[in-house]
Design a protein around this motif. Structure first.
Motif, mmCIF file in Angstrom:
data_model
loop_
_atom_site.group_PDB
_atom_site.id
_atom_site.type_symbol
_atom_site.label_atom_id
_atom_site.label_comp_id
_atom_site.label_asym_id
_atom_site.label_seq_id
_atom_site.Cartn_x
_atom_site.Cartn_y
_atom_site.Cartn_z
ATOM 1 N N ALA A 21 0.846 -1.497 0.173
ATOM 2 C CA ALA A 21 -0.072 -0.101 -0.146
ATOM 3 C C ALA A 21 0.613 1.354 0.230
ATOM 4 C CB ALA A 21 -0.678 -0.050 0.943
ATOM 5 N N ALA A 22 1.963 1.045 0.246
ATOM 6 C CA ALA A 22 2.984 2.313 0.832
ATOM 7 C C ALA A 22 3.590 2.632 -0.280
ATOM 8 C CB ALA A 22 4.181 1.818 1.272
ATOM 9 N N THR A 23 3.733 1.895 -1.438
ATOM 10 C CA THR A 23 4.124 2.112 -3.254
ATOM 11 C C THR A 23 3.272 3.229 -3.654
ATOM 12 O OG1 THR A 23 2.553 0.158 -4.039
ATOM 13 C CG2 THR A 23 4.955 0.300 -3.323
ATOM 14 N N ASN A 24 1.518 2.989 -2.747
ATOM 15 C CA ASN A 24 0.713 4.661 -3.572
ATOM 16 C C ASN A 24 0.605 5.477 -3.062
ATOM 17 O OD1 ASN A 24 -0.228 2.694 -6.030
ATOM 18 N ND2 ASN A 24 -1.438 1.723 -4.582
ATOM 19 N N GLY A 25 0.601 5.458 -1.892
ATOM 20 C CA GLY A 25 1.458 6.993 -1.324
ATOM 21 C C GLY A 25 1.419 6.375 0.565
ATOM 22 N N PRO A 26 1.018 7.587 1.245
ATOM 23 C CA PRO A 26 1.844 7.055 2.886
ATOM 24 C C PRO A 26 0.728 6.433 3.459
ATOM 25 C CG PRO A 26 1.228 9.300 2.239
ATOM 26 C CD PRO A 26 1.147 8.865 1.284
ATOM 27 N N VAL A 27 1.263 5.942 4.467
ATOM 28 C CA VAL A 27 -0.031 4.785 5.039
ATOM 29 C C VAL A 27 -0.062 5.386 7.035
ATOM 30 C CG1 VAL A 27 -0.521 2.176 5.858
ATOM 31 C CG2 VAL A 27 0.687 2.533 3.478
ATOM 32 N N PHE A 28 -1.011 5.705 6.997
ATOM 33 C CA PHE A 28 -1.138 6.002 8.141
ATOM 34 C C PHE A 28 -1.587 4.587 9.340
ATOM 35 C CE2 PHE A 28 -1.332 9.946 5.768
ATOM 36 C CZ PHE A 28 -0.588 11.257 6.750
ATOM 37 N N ILE A 29 -0.551 4.672 10.339
ATOM 38 C CA ILE A 29 -0.447 3.764 11.417
ATOM 39 C C ILE A 29 -1.024 4.581 12.596
ATOM 40 C CG2 ILE A 29 0.228 1.701 12.440
ATOM 41 C CD1 ILE A 29 2.256 1.745 10.025
ATOM 42 N N THR A 30 -2.278 3.236 12.917
ATOM 43 C CA THR A 30 -2.870 4.392 13.964
ATOM 44 C C THR A 30 -2.802 3.221 15.791
ATOM 45 O OG1 THR A 30 -4.751 3.271 13.161
ATOM 46 C CG2 THR A 30 -4.995 5.491 13.411
ATOM 47 N N ASP A 31 -2.568 3.780 16.335
ATOM 48 C CA ASP A 31 -2.946 3.181 17.775
ATOM 49 C C ASP A 31 -3.796 4.453 18.484
ATOM 50 O OD1 ASP A 31 -1.577 1.722 19.736
ATOM 51 O OD2 ASP A 31 -0.250 3.088 20.572
ATOM 52 N N ARG A 32 -4.637 2.638 18.751
ATOM 53 C CA ARG A 32 -5.934 3.608 19.357
ATOM 54 C C ARG A 32 -6.774 4.625 18.835
ATOM 55 N NH1 ARG A 32 -2.729 1.945 24.599
ATOM 56 N NH2 ARG A 32 -3.185 0.950 25.211
ATOM 57 N N GLN A 34 -5.918 6.869 17.206
ATOM 58 C CA GLN A 34 -4.638 7.772 16.880
ATOM 59 C C GLN A 34 -3.466 7.897 15.885
ATOM 60 O OE1 GLN A 34 -5.417 10.743 18.073
ATOM 61 N NE2 GLN A 34 -7.546 10.283 18.775
ATOM 62 N N PRO A 35 -3.413 8.699 15.503
ATOM 63 C CA PRO A 35 -2.559 7.965 14.259
ATOM 64 C C PRO A 35 -0.372 8.393 14.516
ATOM 65 C CG PRO A 35 -3.532 10.573 13.107
ATOM 66 C CD PRO A 35 -3.899 10.074 14.347
ATOM 67 N N SER A 36 0.284 7.292 14.248
ATOM 68 C CA SER A 36 0.942 7.512 15.849
ATOM 69 C C SER A 36 2.462 7.350 14.309
ATOM 70 C CB SER A 36 1.268 6.212 16.520
ATOM 71 O OG SER A 36 0.984 5.267 16.015
ATOM 72 N N HIS A 37 2.213 6.728 13.128
ATOM 73 C CA HIS A 37 3.493 6.641 12.707
ATOM 74 C C HIS A 37 3.016 6.677 10.930
ATOM 75 C CE1 HIS A 37 4.734 4.566 16.356
ATOM 76 N NE2 HIS A 37 5.838 3.813 15.616
ATOM 77 N N VAL A 38 3.656 6.820 10.329
ATOM 78 C CA VAL A 38 3.608 7.147 8.769
ATOM 79 C C VAL A 38 4.830 5.790 8.032
ATOM 80 C CG1 VAL A 38 3.656 8.573 6.801
ATOM 81 C CG2 VAL A 38 2.873 9.415 8.659
ATOM 82 N N LEU A 39 4.161 5.533 7.115
ATOM 83 C CA LEU A 39 4.830 4.554 6.318
ATOM 84 C C LEU A 39 5.195 5.309 5.117
ATOM 85 C CD1 LEU A 39 6.709 1.918 6.628
ATOM 86 C CD2 LEU A 39 5.116 0.474 5.588
ATOM 87 N N LEU A 40 6.529 5.173 4.644
ATOM 88 C CA LEU A 40 6.054 5.606 3.622
ATOM 89 C C LEU A 40 7.618 4.375 2.611
ATOM 90 C CD1 LEU A 40 7.535 9.281 3.969
ATOM 91 C CD2 LEU A 40 5.305 8.584 2.938
ATOM 92 N N THR A 41 7.854 4.662 0.948
ATOM 93 C CA THR A 41 8.947 3.939 0.305
ATOM 94 C C THR A 41 10.026 5.155 0.873
ATOM 95 O OG1 THR A 41 8.223 5.138 -1.527
ATOM 96 C CG2 THR A 41 7.550 3.054 -1.485
ATOM 97 N N ILE A 42 11.613 4.253 0.497
ATOM 98 C CA ILE A 42 12.444 5.513 0.561
ATOM 99 C C ILE A 42 12.201 6.202 -0.720
ATOM 100 C CG2 ILE A 42 13.712 3.370 -0.782
ATOM 101 C CD1 ILE A 42 14.874 5.437 2.261
ATOM 102 N N GLU A 43 12.087 6.152 -1.845
ATOM 103 C CA GLU A 43 12.209 6.640 -2.500
ATOM 104 C C GLU A 43 11.236 8.562 -2.026
ATOM 105 O OE1 GLU A 43 11.452 3.764 -2.927
ATOM 106 O OE2 GLU A 43 12.843 3.182 -4.355
ATOM 107 N N ASP A 44 9.606 8.123 -1.429
ATOM 108 C CA ASP A 44 9.868 9.026 -0.953
ATOM 109 C C ASP A 44 9.945 10.088 -0.153
ATOM 110 O OD1 ASP A 44 7.083 8.547 -2.719
ATOM 111 O OD2 ASP A 44 5.922 7.058 -1.279
ATOM 112 N N TYR A 45 10.314 9.141 0.893
ATOM 113 C CA TYR A 45 11.348 9.685 2.163
ATOM 114 C C TYR A 45 12.908 10.304 1.477
ATOM 115 C CZ TYR A 45 14.848 10.818 5.714
ATOM 116 O OH TYR A 45 14.834 10.776 7.011
ATOM 117 N N GLN A 46 13.145 9.981 0.359
ATOM 118 C CA GLN A 46 13.678 11.052 0.111
ATOM 119 C C GLN A 46 13.779 12.254 -0.821
ATOM 120 O OE1 GLN A 46 15.657 7.807 -2.060
ATOM 121 N NE2 GLN A 46 17.661 7.001 -0.483
#
Length: 85
Positions: A21-32, A34-46
């Motif tokens: 899913a991260a290859t199509n855009g950011p993935v927000f990971i929630t904890d209880r 609430q958004p707590s983390h974001v997963l990006l591809t290395i290309e998007d991060y760079q």
């Protein structure tokens, strides 16, 4: 580009699906809920981090050797005497 939101439980159960899913855009990971983390591809991060210049890099002025700077001399004293009588 699509934004995906998943729970941390879903992330733990199927990390491969989340990485896909991260290859199509950011993935927000929630904890209880609430958004707590974001997963990006290395290309998007760079893309995000390469465009930003650090304030330290800006202040270091690596090309300062090429700058000719001769401040003018003052013809008047910096301080004037004061009559305290």
């Amino acid at each position: 580009m699509s934004i995906t939101t998943i729970s941390s439980r879903e992330f733990n159960q199927d990390a491969s699906k989340v990485k896909r899913a991260a290859t199509n855009g950011p993935v927000f990971i929630t904890d209880r809920g609430q958004p707590s983390h974001v997963l990006l591809t290395i290309e998007d991060y760079q893309k995000i981090t390469d465009q930003q210049v650090s304030i330290v890099d800006l202040l270091a002025m690596p090309d300062a050797d090429d700058i000719d700077f001769e401040p003018p001399r003052l013809n008047t004293p910096l301080a004037k005497s004061v009559d305290l009588s």
